[in-house]
Each structure stands twice: as C-alpha cells, then as structure tokens.
Design an enzyme around this catalytic site. Structure first.
Site, PDB file in Angstrom:
ATOM      1  N   GLY A  52       0.858  -1.117  -0.020  1.00 30.03           N
ATOM      2  CA  GLY A  52       0.005   0.085   0.058  1.00 30.03           C
ATOM      3  C   GLY A  52       0.952   1.303   0.163  1.00 30.03           C
ATOM      4  O   GLY A  52       0.586   2.246  -0.878  1.00 30.03           O
ATOM      5  N   CYS A  53       1.968   1.156   0.691  1.00 35.29           N
ATOM      6  CA  CYS A  53       2.715   2.300   0.930  1.00 35.29           C
ATOM      7  C   CYS A  53       3.537   2.719  -0.392  1.00 35.29           C
ATOM      8  O   CYS A  53       3.558   3.889  -0.914  1.00 35.29           O
ATOM      9  CB  CYS A  53       3.619   2.356   1.966  1.00 35.29           C
ATOM     10  SG  CYS A  53       2.978   2.152   3.598  1.00 35.29           S
ATOM     11  N   THR A  54       3.901   1.615  -0.971  1.00 31.58           N
ATOM     12  CA  THR A  54       4.523   1.719  -2.453  1.00 31.58           C
ATOM     13  C   THR A  54       3.659   2.148  -3.512  1.00 31.58           C
ATOM     14  O   THR A  54       4.049   3.323  -4.183  1.00 31.58           O
ATOM     15  CB  THR A  54       5.021   0.266  -2.973  1.00 31.58           C
ATOM     16  OG1 THR A  54       6.029  -0.163  -1.982  1.00 31.58           O
ATOM     17  CG2 THR A  54       5.746   0.326  -4.204  1.00 31.58           C
TER      18      THR A  54
END
Length: 164
Positions: A52-54
């Site tokens: 998700g952060c990527t």
C-alpha cells in the site's frame, strides 16, 4: 507506549500546522518553512516498500507535476530511516521527498501515531493520513484512515477546487 492525543486535542482543520525541520532522503532536510507560499500535501504512511505504501508513493510521485501546477509540494513521512528512504526511492524511481521521523515527534504532532490491531494483536504504528496545508500554514483538509486506491486523485481534485 507513545501518547495518543485525546480527540479534543487532536489537530483540526483551521489549526496552524506544527513547525518542523527533519531529515529526508538523499541526506537532505525539509523544513516546514520551505512550504511558505505554497500548499503542502503532507502524507503519513506506515512503512517503506510495503504494497500500500509503495502504491501511494508511486501515485504521488507520478502526479508530482500536476501538484506543482497547483502550487503544491508533496512530502511523505514515515518513521523509516533516511537509508531505507533512499533504497525505497531508488527501487521505485520516486520523485518526492520522504521525511524520516525516527523519533516519531512529527507523527505525534499530527496525531498519526496510533494503536493498531492486526490478527488480534495491538501495537503502535502510523495511521495512513494526509494533511493539506494552506500557503499560510493552516490546515485545510485532513484525510484519516486513508484507503490508497483513488486517494492521490482525491487530494489533487481538492487542490484544484481550491485554485479554481
């Protein structure tokens, strides 16, 4: 355990954004003062190089020119080290600065260091949240518990509506 702000003490729309200067990727520093006269999109995310952060970092990075066209800077914040940020940026060809908030002071100031629950275990971690700050340093919009899909477009749309 880290402190959690009571709801009535949490940062709110209309408040002045906290002042800060912290280390970024590439051995740099980012100071809140650098955003003077521009909108600042400050987004908090749990951890470098997780799915998700990527996706979120790539999304903000790909739209960097569109945010710049709206007189906005986009800056990511996590508690990862500068070295981890450097690897994350290099691996995914990111084009936005990432702040290293290792001590968690900025997370505390924005109320994003929260108790989380996964598989029945509770732990402290960063809530995915985005703050839109005016050129004068006031909080204009807060997105908490962000779902990554469509979020970058939502933030950009909000900026465009402010500038129209």
């Amino acid at each position: 355990m880290a402190l959690r702000y009571p709801e009535d003490m949490m940062i709110s729309i209309g408040d002045n954004a906290p002042q800060f200067t912290l280390s970024t990727n590439g051995g740099g520093q980012f100071s809140f003062a650098e955003a003077a006269g521009k909108y600042l999109v400050l987004y908090f995310y749990p951890k470098d190089d997780t799915p998700g952060c990527t996706k979120e970092a790539i999304g903000f990075s790909e739209e960097r020119a569109a945010f710049k066209a709206q007189n906005a800077l986009v800056v990511g914040v996590s508690r990862d080290t500068v070295q981890k940020h450097d690897k994350f940026i290099s691996k995914h060809d990111l084009h936005i600065p990432l702040i290293s908030d290792e001590e968690g002071r900025l997370c505390e100031a924005f109320g994003t260091w929260v108790e989380k629950n996964m598989y029945g275990k509770t732990y402290m971690g960063i809530e995915r949240a985005t703050f839109l700050i005016s050129p004068e340093g006031k909080l204009l919009e807060i997105w908490r518990k962000v779902k990554v899909s469509g979020h970058v477009e939502e933030v950009l749309s909000r900026l465009q509506s402010l500038n129209s």
